[in-house]
Enzyme design. Structure first.
Site, PDB file in Angstrom:
ATOM      1  N   GLU B 199      17.776  44.125 -38.529  1.00 25.59           N
ATOM      2  CA  GLU B 199      18.580  45.259 -38.048  1.00 25.59           C
ATOM      3  C   GLU B 199      18.955  46.196 -39.199  1.00 25.59           C
ATOM      4  O   GLU B 199      19.633  47.193 -39.007  1.00 25.59           O
ATOM      5  CB  GLU B 199      19.860  44.749 -37.383  1.00 25.59           C
ATOM      6  CG  GLU B 199      19.688  44.439 -35.904  1.00 25.59           C
ATOM      7  CD  GLU B 199      18.605  43.424 -35.610  1.00 25.59           C
ATOM      8  OE1 GLU B 199      18.680  42.303 -36.132  1.00 25.59           O
ATOM      9  OE2 GLU B 199      17.663  43.758 -34.869  1.00 25.59           O
ATOM     10  N   ASN B 281      11.652  41.932 -34.787  1.00 24.05           N
ATOM     11  CA  ASN B 281      11.394  43.308 -34.372  1.00 24.05           C
ATOM     12  C   ASN B 281      11.018  44.191 -35.552  1.00 24.05           C
ATOM     13  O   ASN B 281      11.472  43.991 -36.668  1.00 24.05           O
ATOM     14  CB  ASN B 281      12.643  43.891 -33.705  1.00 24.05           C
ATOM     15  CG  ASN B 281      13.858  43.807 -34.614  1.00 24.05           C
ATOM     16  OD1 ASN B 281      14.403  42.724 -34.812  1.00 24.05           O
ATOM     17  ND2 ASN B 281      14.268  44.914 -35.186  1.00 24.05           N
ATOM     18  N   ASP B 323      13.443  45.625 -28.810  1.00 22.12           N
ATOM     19  CA  ASP B 323      13.929  44.497 -29.612  1.00 22.12           C
ATOM     20  C   ASP B 323      13.456  43.168 -29.037  1.00 22.12           C
ATOM     21  O   ASP B 323      14.198  42.199 -29.003  1.00 22.12           O
ATOM     22  CB  ASP B 323      15.464  44.503 -29.757  1.00 22.12           C
ATOM     23  CG  ASP B 323      15.947  43.446 -30.754  1.00 22.12           C
ATOM     24  OD1 ASP B 323      15.189  43.145 -31.693  1.00 22.12           O
ATOM     25  OD2 ASP B 323      17.056  42.933 -30.591  1.00 22.12           O
TER      26      ASP B 323
END
Lengths: 254, 590
Positions: B199, B281, B323
């Site tokens: 992230e 991701n 995601d």
């Protein structure tokens, strides 16, 4: 029945500790209730004497209980000093350091430590004949030094500067006197939710990497500790090496 | 006057002597112990009960008949105020349990009594950036070392007798968003770890270190274009760019911050001598910024443990825009097809599809949905590539006025048909037991640019349940047919791992706090016990003094409570905790 049990317990207690209870201070010039307890931990059954030649220099009052300057000077003792143990009788973690001084150098060391309350401070110095020479000092304090959060807890400075060493060399007679400061929180583990995190090993090495002097450090050593050592008659450049209980290692040429 | 202390030996000295004597009787954990872990029932020395990650035990004293009498024998509290998600799988060796807790803590516990032997608390900087709770998933054991990784991305070896640090290495820079929560994997003396941080625009990697010394051996980036390295006699040598060269499946410079975090650790199969790591991701979430397949994000990688080279890859969600962080564990298993043994591997992806691959070469054998609804793909083509529903990709913010692209409702949600919680494969029933969740999300894209140490998403989202009665579904799935044999529905989302045993049982905990045991054939609930806080860890079983034990950590947390929306209603009453529970049968039943 109850009376009988109590009597038995009392008898057991007596047989377990035959005479120590009667004499907890055993000749201690400071008459500390913790003398016998700590003596058993640090000196066990080895021979010792209280010796005024071992100087334990402290301020009369700890202005800042998290940063109390302490100097231990055993240079008045003749011969090689094998080892020096320092502790504060009434701290929750008593031991401050265990030091193996460099051969041929003056056995004098300064650092800062934390006190939890007014306490006697001891330095036990082992000479080559196997006798411990115990010097004592006393520092008055308002208290709380060991259970207060370190400054590092409110300021993330240490995260990016951990283990940074700032040092200077002075000439002290024929010796090199080194003073250095290390950035480290030195957390005692006695503050809720802050794990113990402290410098545990310190070594002074010569140019070839041989260890001249080493110390084991304990959580009462102050945050961002400052050390002062003398080194004599060895070739530089000297190197300082430290390791904390988290496995971080720090090294610098002095 | 020289005095002599009265000779009372210091009690600790005696204790230390006793401990070290006890230590001599116990050999350290060997490579062979780890490889044989599944069959040696007296210990648990690998994450997944064997490096293949099957989480199957041949023990059967606790079985469908006796499990009703299962009783707790001790419970151990992790203490403190650090009661966040407990996602650890305990290990057991020579009468000692090694288990991790939230905030990078490790505990050694005497399994006979539940007494603490030692604990290690990592002193973490305030600046750590875990995306999804301050969890840790467990240790690895090797020789007399307990290996684990921390939220500030360090790999640490502790002395298994004392808990003191033997070595410590920085795997990555936590200030750039790296952290580690997975249990390391030990293969042939190497300790192998991935990293978290997808992230934050990190670059995923897998690294191997000498387990005894901590010396780095190789480093393999998981984003196309980054150079890998191998250390030969202490010297760092270039070892080939991952994917050959940059710019093939990524536009511009985006590969430089491409994500693909290897945050769940890996498995290993000695039959083919390959490591299997999932990758997360691609960064950022906004897929319109990075047209292309974005290798090796949302993939399974097979890596040579000796050289760190990628042997094959299989990408589950190319150009991931939801995601669907395909980091899920790849579990090796064999099955017969017309008399021929197929060396297969199964994996249940965040994207809602279950894949069966040939683990020798990564070829797609078959795939099928394991959740009730999938909105973003019509299915899989013959190579296992998804057939996208173009309208179900969140819109490009560049196509509209303002900052927010067209939102879509996508199923599954970004927390996945299955998230981190490991499946179990039973050798007895030939079924996979998959802890899954039925939920949807609203998701939309926003413009974003990379900044070191800052969230790099470019998306907004909310999660919503698909059914009033349940989110979680434990499924028994036949990997040969894709058929669901049975299901158990759970009100709250499932977030803990599964264990199957030859006692024809399947164990799993739920956020409501129950450790549950199901009949492996029928799904009938045979046992449940409330541990006092939600279970999001993975149960284990082992044998001691002729009795079978079961242990599981309890402590609600993880990623679920961090997200609001309608799901929060189902879990907000759940209380935090932090403990290990250990169970066995009463003696007369065993």
């Amino acid at each position: 029945m109850r009376a009988w049990s109590n009597a038995l317990l009392f008898a057991l207690a007596l047989s377990g500790v035959p005479s120590e209870a009667a004499e907890p201070t055993a000749g201690d010039p400071l008459d500390s209730v913790m003398w016998e307890y700590n003596r058993q931990i640090f000196l066990a059954d080895q021979p010792y004497r209280f010796d005024e030649r071992v100087l334990v220099e402290l301020p009369p009052f700890a202005e800042d209980p998290t940063q109390v300057p302490l100097t231990v000077d055993a240079s008045a003792l003749a011969g090689r000093i094998e080892r020096v143990i320092a502790w504060a009788d009434l701290n929750p973690i008593q031991q401050i350091f265990n030091w193996y001084p460099a051969a041929g150098s003056r056995a004098r060391l300064s650092l800062r430590f934390k006190v939890q309350q007014a306490t006697p401070v001891r330095a036990a110095v082992l000479t080559q004949d196997g006798v411990w020479h115990v010097g004592s000092g006393f520092v008055d304090a308002a208290g709380g030094g060991c259970t207060a959060p370190s400054m590092a807890n409110s300021d993330p400075y240490w995260e990016s500067h951990l283990g940074e060493i700032a040092g200077r060399r002075f000439q002290a007679g024929s010796a090199s006197r080194y003073r250095f400061k290390v950035i480290h929180p030195m957390d005692t583990g006695l503050v809720n939710n802050i794990p113990e995190f402290f410098l545990q090993q310190l070594e002074l090495r010569d140019g070839q990497g041989s260890v001249l002097s080493r110390m084991e450090l304990f959580p009462p050593v102050s945050e961002n500790p400052v050390f002062t050592f003398d080194l004599e008659g060895t070739e530089g450049p000297h190197r300082l090496w430290l390791r904390d209980n988290g496995g971080n290692e720090f090294e610098r040429t002095l | 006057m020289i005095q002599r202390g009265r000779g009372k030996a210091f009690a600790v000295t005696t204790l230390v002597a006793a401990l070290s004597m006890a230590g001599m009787a116990n050999a350290g954990v060997t490579d062979q112990d780890i490889l044989n872990d599944q069959m040696t029932t007296d210990d648990v020395v690998s994450n997944g009960l064997g490096p293949k990650g099957q989480r199957f035990s041949p023990l059967k004293a606790v079985n469908t008949d006796t499990v009703k009498d299962l009783r707790p024998v001790w419970s151990f509290s992790f203490g403190g105020e650090k009661q966040r998600g407990q996602e650890s799988q305990p290990m057991v060796k020579d009468g000692v349990m090694y288990v991790t807790a939230s905030y990078s803590r490790v505990f050694a516990i005497d399994v006979k009594t539940g007494d603490e032997l030692w604990e290690y608390n990592a002193r973490l900087p305030d600046g750590i950036m875990p995306c999804c709770d301050v969890i840790n998933r467990g240790v690895a054991l090797y020789d007399d070392l307990v290996l684990f990784a921390t939220l500030d991305a360090k790999l640490i070896a502790l002395d298994s007798k004392t808990g003191k640090v033997v070595w410590k290495k920085k795997v990555a820079d936590y200030k750039a968003g790296y952290s580690i929560t997975a249990a390391p994997l030990v293969v042939n003396g190497k300790v192998i770890t991935g990293v978290s941080g997808g992230e934050f625009g990190i670059v995923g990697k897998v690294e191997a270190y000498d387990a005894k010394t901590g010396q780095i051996l190789w480093s393999r980036p998981t984003v196309e274009g980054h150079m890998g390295y191998i250390w030969k006699e202490g010297k760092k040598v270039e070892n080939g760019i991952s994917g050959g060269k940059p710019g093939q499946t990524w536009p511009g410079d985006l590969w430089k911050t491409g994500g693909a975090a290897t945050w769940l650790g890996g498995t290993y199969d000695p039959d083919v001598n390959l490591l299997f790591f999932g990758t997360g991701n691609p960064a950022p979430w906004n897929s319109h910024l990075r047209p292309g397949d974005n290798l090796f994000s949302s993939s399974r990688l097979a890596i040579d443990p000796d050289t760190g080279k990628i042997v094959w890859h299989f990408q589950t969600t190319p150009n991931d825009g939801w995601d669907f962080d395909g980091v899920n564990e790849l579990v090796s298993f064999d099955y017969k097809d017309g008399g021929k043994t197929i060396k297969a591997a199964g994996t249940a992806d965040r994207n809602g599809f279950f894949y069966v691959l040939n683990r020798e070469n990564g070829e797609f054998i078959r795939g099928f949905p394991f959740v009730d609804e999938i909105s973003w793909a019509k299915g899989l083509d013959k190579n296992g590539r998804p057939i996208y529903v173009d309208d179900n990709r969140p819109g490009n913010p560049a196509d509209v006025d303002g900052n927010k692209g067209k939102p879509v409702v996508a199923i599954p949600s970004f927390l996945g048909g299955k998230n981190w919680m490991p499946v179990s494969y039973s050798k007895q029933t030939g079924l996979f037991y998959v802890p899954s969740n039925e939920w949807a999300m609203d998701i939309w894209n926003e413009p974003v640019s990379y900044k070191k140490g800052a969230a790099y998403l470019g998306a907004g989202f909310t999660i919503k349940p698909l059914n009033d009665e349940y989110i979680g579904v434990l499924r028994a799935i036949d990997p040969k047919t894709g058929k669901e044999k049975w299901r158990y529905k759970n009100y709250a989302p499932l977030w803990g791992g599964v264990l199957s045993t030859a006692g024809k049982l399947v164990f799993m905990g739920n956020p409501e706090g129950y450790l549950m045991a199901f009949d492996a054939e029928t799904g009938e609930l045979k046992y449940k016990f409330n541990t006092g806080s939600g279970i999001v860890g993975s149960p284990i079983t082992w044998e001691m003094d002729g009795e079978q034990y079961i242990s599981v950590v309890s402590g609600w947390g993880g990623a679920v409570p961090l997200w609001g929306g309608e799901v929060a209603k189902r879990v907000k009453h759940l209380n935090q905790g932090g403990s290990v529970w250990t169970f066995k049968l009463p003696k007369e039943d065993a």
